[in-house]
Design a protein around this motif. Structure first.
Motif, PDB file in Angstrom:
ATOM      1  N   VAL A  69       0.916  -1.105   0.116  1.00 50.70           N
ATOM      2  CA  VAL A  69      -0.164  -0.057   0.184  1.00 50.70           C
ATOM      3  C   VAL A  69       0.925   1.324  -0.408  1.00 50.70           C
ATOM      4  O   VAL A  69       0.801   2.568  -1.006  1.00 50.70           O
ATOM      5  CB  VAL A  69      -0.750  -0.123   1.279  1.00 50.70           C
ATOM      6  N   VAL A  70       1.958   1.312   0.943  1.00 54.75           N
ATOM      7  CA  VAL A  70       2.266   2.492   0.753  1.00 54.75           C
ATOM      8  C   VAL A  70       3.097   2.573  -0.536  1.00 54.75           C
ATOM      9  O   VAL A  70       3.873   3.778  -1.086  1.00 54.75           O
ATOM     10  CB  VAL A  70       3.700   2.362   2.040  1.00 54.75           C
ATOM     11  N   THR A  71       3.981   1.667  -1.387  1.00 58.72           N
ATOM     12  CA  THR A  71       4.392   1.889  -2.579  1.00 58.72           C
ATOM     13  C   THR A  71       3.401   2.453  -3.534  1.00 58.72           C
ATOM     14  O   THR A  71       4.133   3.354  -4.420  1.00 58.72           O
ATOM     15  CB  THR A  71       5.016   0.133  -2.941  1.00 58.72           C
ATOM     16  N   HIS A  72       2.383   2.007  -3.664  1.00 58.91           N
ATOM     17  CA  HIS A  72       1.588   2.334  -4.782  1.00 58.91           C
ATOM     18  C   HIS A  72       1.118   3.926  -4.117  1.00 58.91           C
ATOM     19  O   HIS A  72       0.825   4.502  -4.276  1.00 58.91           O
ATOM     20  CB  HIS A  72       0.336   1.671  -4.196  1.00 58.91           C
ATOM     21  N   VAL A  73       1.234   4.365  -3.011  1.00 59.33           N
ATOM     22  CA  VAL A  73       0.020   5.241  -2.183  1.00 59.33           C
ATOM     23  C   VAL A  73       1.747   6.569  -2.584  1.00 59.33           C
ATOM     24  O   VAL A  73       1.397   7.787  -3.264  1.00 59.33           O
ATOM     25  CB  VAL A  73      -0.049   5.765  -1.395  1.00 59.33           C
ATOM     26  N   ASP A  74       2.896   6.302  -2.543  1.00 59.42           N
ATOM     27  CA  ASP A  74       4.089   7.092  -2.808  1.00 59.42           C
ATOM     28  C   ASP A  74       4.155   7.509  -4.237  1.00 59.42           C
ATOM     29  O   ASP A  74       4.690   7.960  -4.643  1.00 59.42           O
ATOM     30  CB  ASP A  74       6.175   6.347  -2.281  1.00 59.42           C
ATOM     31  N   VAL A  96      -5.795  11.455  -0.344  1.00 63.80           N
ATOM     32  CA  VAL A  96      -4.006  10.915  -0.319  1.00 63.80           C
ATOM     33  C   VAL A  96      -3.364  11.858   0.826  1.00 63.80           C
ATOM     34  O   VAL A  96      -2.229  11.032   1.663  1.00 63.80           O
ATOM     35  CB  VAL A  96      -3.940  11.239  -1.568  1.00 63.80           C
ATOM     36  N   ASP A  97      -4.021  13.133   1.149  1.00 63.54           N
ATOM     37  CA  ASP A  97      -2.919  13.911   2.555  1.00 63.54           C
ATOM     38  C   ASP A  97      -3.345  13.266   3.864  1.00 63.54           C
ATOM     39  O   ASP A  97      -1.889  12.706   4.270  1.00 63.54           O
ATOM     40  CB  ASP A  97      -3.397  15.020   2.293  1.00 63.54           C
ATOM     41  N   HIS A  98      -4.656  12.691   3.478  1.00 62.78           N
ATOM     42  CA  HIS A  98      -4.324  11.661   5.211  1.00 62.78           C
ATOM     43  C   HIS A  98      -4.027  10.071   4.978  1.00 62.78           C
ATOM     44  O   HIS A  98      -3.184  10.398   6.281  1.00 62.78           O
ATOM     45  CB  HIS A  98      -5.990  11.669   5.156  1.00 62.78           C
ATOM     46  N   ALA A  99      -4.013  10.035   4.110  1.00 59.16           N
ATOM     47  CA  ALA A  99      -3.676   8.999   3.610  1.00 59.16           C
ATOM     48  C   ALA A  99      -1.812   8.094   4.390  1.00 59.16           C
ATOM     49  O   ALA A  99      -1.021   7.884   4.949  1.00 59.16           O
ATOM     50  CB  ALA A  99      -3.242   8.003   2.681  1.00 59.16           C
ATOM     51  N   ARG A 100      -1.260   9.883   4.246  1.00 61.71           N
ATOM     52  CA  ARG A 100       0.290  10.081   3.889  1.00 61.71           C
ATOM     53  C   ARG A 100       0.709  10.540   4.993  1.00 61.71           C
ATOM     54  O   ARG A 100       1.855  10.138   5.662  1.00 61.71           O
ATOM     55  CB  ARG A 100       1.328  10.694   3.340  1.00 61.71           C
ATOM     56  N   ASN A 101      -0.001  10.781   5.660  1.00 60.67           N
ATOM     57  CA  ASN A 101      -0.052  11.067   7.321  1.00 60.67           C
ATOM     58  C   ASN A 101      -0.066   9.980   7.682  1.00 60.67           C
ATOM     59  O   ASN A 101       0.625   9.693   9.012  1.00 60.67           O
ATOM     60  CB  ASN A 101      -0.854  12.255   8.027  1.00 60.67           C
ATOM     61  N   ARG A 114      14.173   7.307   4.660  1.00 59.73           N
ATOM     62  CA  ARG A 114      14.318   8.028   6.402  1.00 59.73           C
ATOM     63  C   ARG A 114      15.172   8.828   6.456  1.00 59.73           C
ATOM     64  O   ARG A 114      14.936  10.087   6.330  1.00 59.73           O
ATOM     65  CB  ARG A 114      14.207   7.646   7.954  1.00 59.73           C
ATOM     66  N   LEU A 115      15.899   9.056   5.865  1.00 57.93           N
ATOM     67  CA  LEU A 115      17.739  10.197   5.696  1.00 57.93           C
ATOM     68  C   LEU A 115      16.993  11.298   4.879  1.00 57.93           C
ATOM     69  O   LEU A 115      16.791  12.940   5.181  1.00 57.93           O
ATOM     70  CB  LEU A 115      18.410   9.336   5.766  1.00 57.93           C
ATOM     71  N   VAL A 116      17.055  10.869   3.584  1.00 56.57           N
ATOM     72  CA  VAL A 116      16.232  11.581   2.503  1.00 56.57           C
ATOM     73  C   VAL A 116      14.643  12.242   2.454  1.00 56.57           C
ATOM     74  O   VAL A 116      15.447  13.910   2.403  1.00 56.57           O
ATOM     75  CB  VAL A 116      16.302  10.668   0.793  1.00 56.57           C
ATOM     76  N   ARG A 117      13.950  11.456   3.317  1.00 55.96           N
ATOM     77  CA  ARG A 117      12.710  12.850   3.493  1.00 55.96           C
ATOM     78  C   ARG A 117      12.780  13.519   4.373  1.00 55.96           C
ATOM     79  O   ARG A 117      12.679  14.960   4.457  1.00 55.96           O
ATOM     80  CB  ARG A 117      11.705  11.081   3.956  1.00 55.96           C
ATOM     81  N   ARG A 118      14.169  13.019   5.736  1.00 56.01           N
ATOM     82  CA  ARG A 118      14.396  14.390   6.715  1.00 56.01           C
ATOM     83  C   ARG A 118      14.723  15.208   6.165  1.00 56.01           C
ATOM     84  O   ARG A 118      14.783  16.283   6.089  1.00 56.01           O
ATOM     85  CB  ARG A 118      14.716  14.051   7.860  1.00 56.01           C
ATOM     86  N   LEU A 119      16.148  15.280   4.587  1.00 62.45           N
ATOM     87  CA  LEU A 119      16.325  16.028   4.507  1.00 62.45           C
ATOM     88  C   LEU A 119      16.584  17.117   3.940  1.00 62.45           C
ATOM     89  O   LEU A 119      15.934  18.272   3.348  1.00 62.45           O
ATOM     90  CB  LEU A 119      18.304  15.365   3.716  1.00 62.45           C
ATOM     91  N   LEU A 120      15.488  16.090   2.552  1.00 60.15           N
ATOM     92  CA  LEU A 120      14.828  17.481   2.313  1.00 60.15           C
ATOM     93  C   LEU A 120      13.631  17.770   2.990  1.00 60.15           C
ATOM     94  O   LEU A 120      12.936  19.872   1.943  1.00 60.15           O
ATOM     95  CB  LEU A 120      13.324  16.448   1.386  1.00 60.15           C
ATOM     96  N   GLY A 121      12.668  17.183   4.120  1.00 63.70           N
ATOM     97  CA  GLY A 121      12.158  18.151   4.387  1.00 63.70           C
ATOM     98  C   GLY A 121      12.288  19.920   5.746  1.00 63.70           C
ATOM     99  O   GLY A 121      11.951  20.365   5.828  1.00 63.70           O
ATOM    100  N   PHE A 122      14.101  19.279   6.022  1.00 64.80           N
ATOM    101  CA  PHE A 122      14.279  20.517   6.559  1.00 64.80           C
ATOM    102  C   PHE A 122      15.326  20.882   5.925  1.00 64.80           C
ATOM    103  O   PHE A 122      15.304  22.284   5.677  1.00 64.80           O
ATOM    104  CB  PHE A 122      14.937  19.350   7.553  1.00 64.80           C
ATOM    105  N   VAL A 123      15.625  20.810   4.274  1.00 68.86           N
ATOM    106  CA  VAL A 123      16.748  21.588   3.416  1.00 68.86           C
ATOM    107  C   VAL A 123      16.192  22.440   2.268  1.00 68.86           C
ATOM    108  O   VAL A 123      16.255  23.698   2.517  1.00 68.86           O
ATOM    109  CB  VAL A 123      17.598  20.911   3.260  1.00 68.86           C
ATOM    110  N   HIS A 229       3.128  17.292   2.062  1.00 70.81           N
ATOM    111  CA  HIS A 229       3.315  16.491   1.003  1.00 70.81           C
ATOM    112  C   HIS A 229       3.920  15.187   0.952  1.00 70.81           C
ATOM    113  O   HIS A 229       3.518  14.128   0.793  1.00 70.81           O
ATOM    114  CB  HIS A 229       3.050  16.853  -0.206  1.00 70.81           C
ATOM    115  N   MET A 230       4.956  14.522   2.322  1.00 70.74           N
ATOM    116  CA  MET A 230       5.827  13.308   2.588  1.00 70.74           C
ATOM    117  C   MET A 230       5.682  13.146   4.564  1.00 70.74           C
ATOM    118  O   MET A 230       6.464  12.688   4.713  1.00 70.74           O
ATOM    119  CB  MET A 230       7.270  14.072   2.867  1.00 70.74           C
ATOM    120  N   GLY A 231       3.193  13.861   4.418  1.00 71.15           N
ATOM    121  CA  GLY A 231       3.274  13.226   5.251  1.00 71.15           C
ATOM    122  C   GLY A 231       3.961  13.806   6.471  1.00 71.15           C
ATOM    123  O   GLY A 231       3.764  13.187   7.950  1.00 71.15           O
TER     124      GLY A 231
END
Length: 429
Positions: A69-74, A96-101, A114-123, A229-231
């Motif tokens: 499910v994660v794969t297809h939502v992503d 879909v926003d609720h699903a991502r959260n 996790r690392l990539v998403r945190r970096l993108l969300g921070f930078v 959009h990254m939850g």
């Protein structure tokens, strides 16, 4: 669609909202024809209808979602083409926003992800940090062809040169020329400030030249879409509240006629602030007021009756409609009408409803699919043999511009040029 949420689950306002969205779906499948991932992959689970089923089962079950499910939502771009097509008015964006959260709260991603998403969300929401990242990208550009996956995708999107800081950066008020007709707040954005400061410069020149005072509200920053959009729910809401507070101070002070957005991905999110904060009694009314005042730059220019112009050079313009503008905000005609009124020959492109693959951080997190969609889009653009491509979103501009020799500019740059501003930099290279 029938749902089976328990009364306890429906006490959660997000579940209650998703229940409403799910029950409005009638399984007709019209959305599959306009979904970019379904068009490319032909997998029902990568269509809006398929994802709706998967999300329904995930939310009803609760807890950790199935990795599939994660794969297809992503893989969903949140392009919202399905919402334009849907005859039943299914508000897929909120679902879909609720699903991502939910996924962010209950699914443990692999450590590199996790690392990539945190970096993108921070930078990305911080222009200063993003500029430093771009400098690193410039140094690593020679190796972009040999780096795999997401690293290679990030370097491919890095610009060949780093734009200088805008001379307007830091200025808070830009006075209207002549009689002031309107006073508006401009969201400068985050990535756009570092990648293409000329867009804000052209916007400010164009508006002030036509009697609109432009204020950059103190405290306003990233719109929160990238985190949203990254939850990354808490980070997104912190940015949302910061912007609502900043614009409310302006409203309570000298007042505003509009909040103007020149990056349509941001505009779609800001127009949804009222929904995002609807359950927060301290913020709901202010957020709703902000959303009601928000306009894409093309909407404002159409409202002030931008006078007809004539470009210094006759150019054929391929207009690329950003998904966030045509589907998210339902602004479809204003940009093309403005370009035509300014004297440009506007050329329609094939499959204009399909996404270019940018979609915020999608081209960084899903590079293979993003590359397929970009190639498809560029093929349609080049088929109409334009002199220049115009679009209303920085993500699309970077995604398309890195894959074609045709110059790509923001719509507002062409309108500024046609009414007395300088020639867009991309047209001089």
């Amino acid at each position: 669609m029938q749902t089976a949420f328990t009364p306890e689950q429906l006490q959660d306002p997000e579940v209650a909202r998703s229940n409403e969205v799910l029950r409005s779906c009638v399984h007709c499948g019209f959305c599959t024809a306009t979904c970019p991932t379904y068009v490319e992959l032909g997998d029902e689970r990568d269509s809006p209808r398929g994802r709706i089923y998967l999300i329904k089962e995930m939310l009803e079950k609760g807890g950790a979602p199935d990795p599939a499910v994660v794969t297809h939502v992503d893989r969903c771009l949140s392009c919202l083409s399905c919402m334009t097509t849907c005859p039943s008015g299914v508000h897929y964006m909120h679902l879909v926003d609720h699903a991502r959260n939910h996924i962010a709260a209950h699914h443990e991603r692999p450590a590199p992800d996790r690392l990539v998403r945190r970096l993108l969300g921070f930078v990305l929401p911080r222009p200063g940090l993003f500029r430093l990242a771009l400098i690193g990208g410039l140094l690593a550009r020679p190796f972009r062809a040999i780096l795999p996956g997401r690293l290679g995708a990030m370097l491919k999107l890095a610009p060949a040169r780093l734009p200088g800081r805008s001379p307007l950066e830091g200025a808070r008020v830009h006075r209207a020329e002549g009689t002031r007709r309107k006073r508006v707040a401009l969201l400068q954005g985050c990535a756009q400030v570092a990648l293409a400061p000329e867009i804000n410069e052209a916007t400010i020149r164009l508006l002030t030249r036509h009697g609109v005072e432009v204020v950059v509200a103190e405290g306003a920053s990233c719109c929160g879409a990238l985190n949203h959009h990254m939850g990354q729910h808490d980070a997104a809401l912190a940015l949302v509240k910061g912007n609502v507070a900043a614009w409310t101070r302006e409203l309570d002070g000298e007042g505003l006629d509009a909040i103007v957005i020149n990056a349509s991905g941001c505009g779609t999110t800001v127009k949804d602030y009222g929904h995002m904060l609807r359950n927060d009694r301290d913020w709901a009314a202010r957020a709703a007021a902000v959303s009601a005042l928000t306009r894409d730059i093309s909407e404002l220019l159409e409202a002030i009756d931008l006078p007809a112009g004539a470009p210094p050079e006759p150019l054929a313009v391929a207009y690329h409609a950003a998904c966030s503008l045509q589907h998210g905000q339902r602004v479809r005609h204003a940009p093309k009408l403005l370009l035509a009124r300014a004297g440009f020959e506007v050329r329609e492109i094939g499959e204009a409803h399909l996404c270019c693959g940018s979609a915020g951080t999608y081209n960084l997190l899903q590079p293979a699919m993003a590359e397929r969609l970009a190639a498809r889009k560029v093929g349609h653009i080049e088929a109409v043999r334009p002199d220049v491509v115009a679009t209303g979103n920085i993500g699309c501009l970077m995604q398309i511009g890195g894959r074609t020799a045709v110059p790509v500019v923001h719509t507002v740059e062409l309108l500024d040029w046609a009414t007395g501003g300088p020639k867009p930099r991309a047209l001089m290279r």
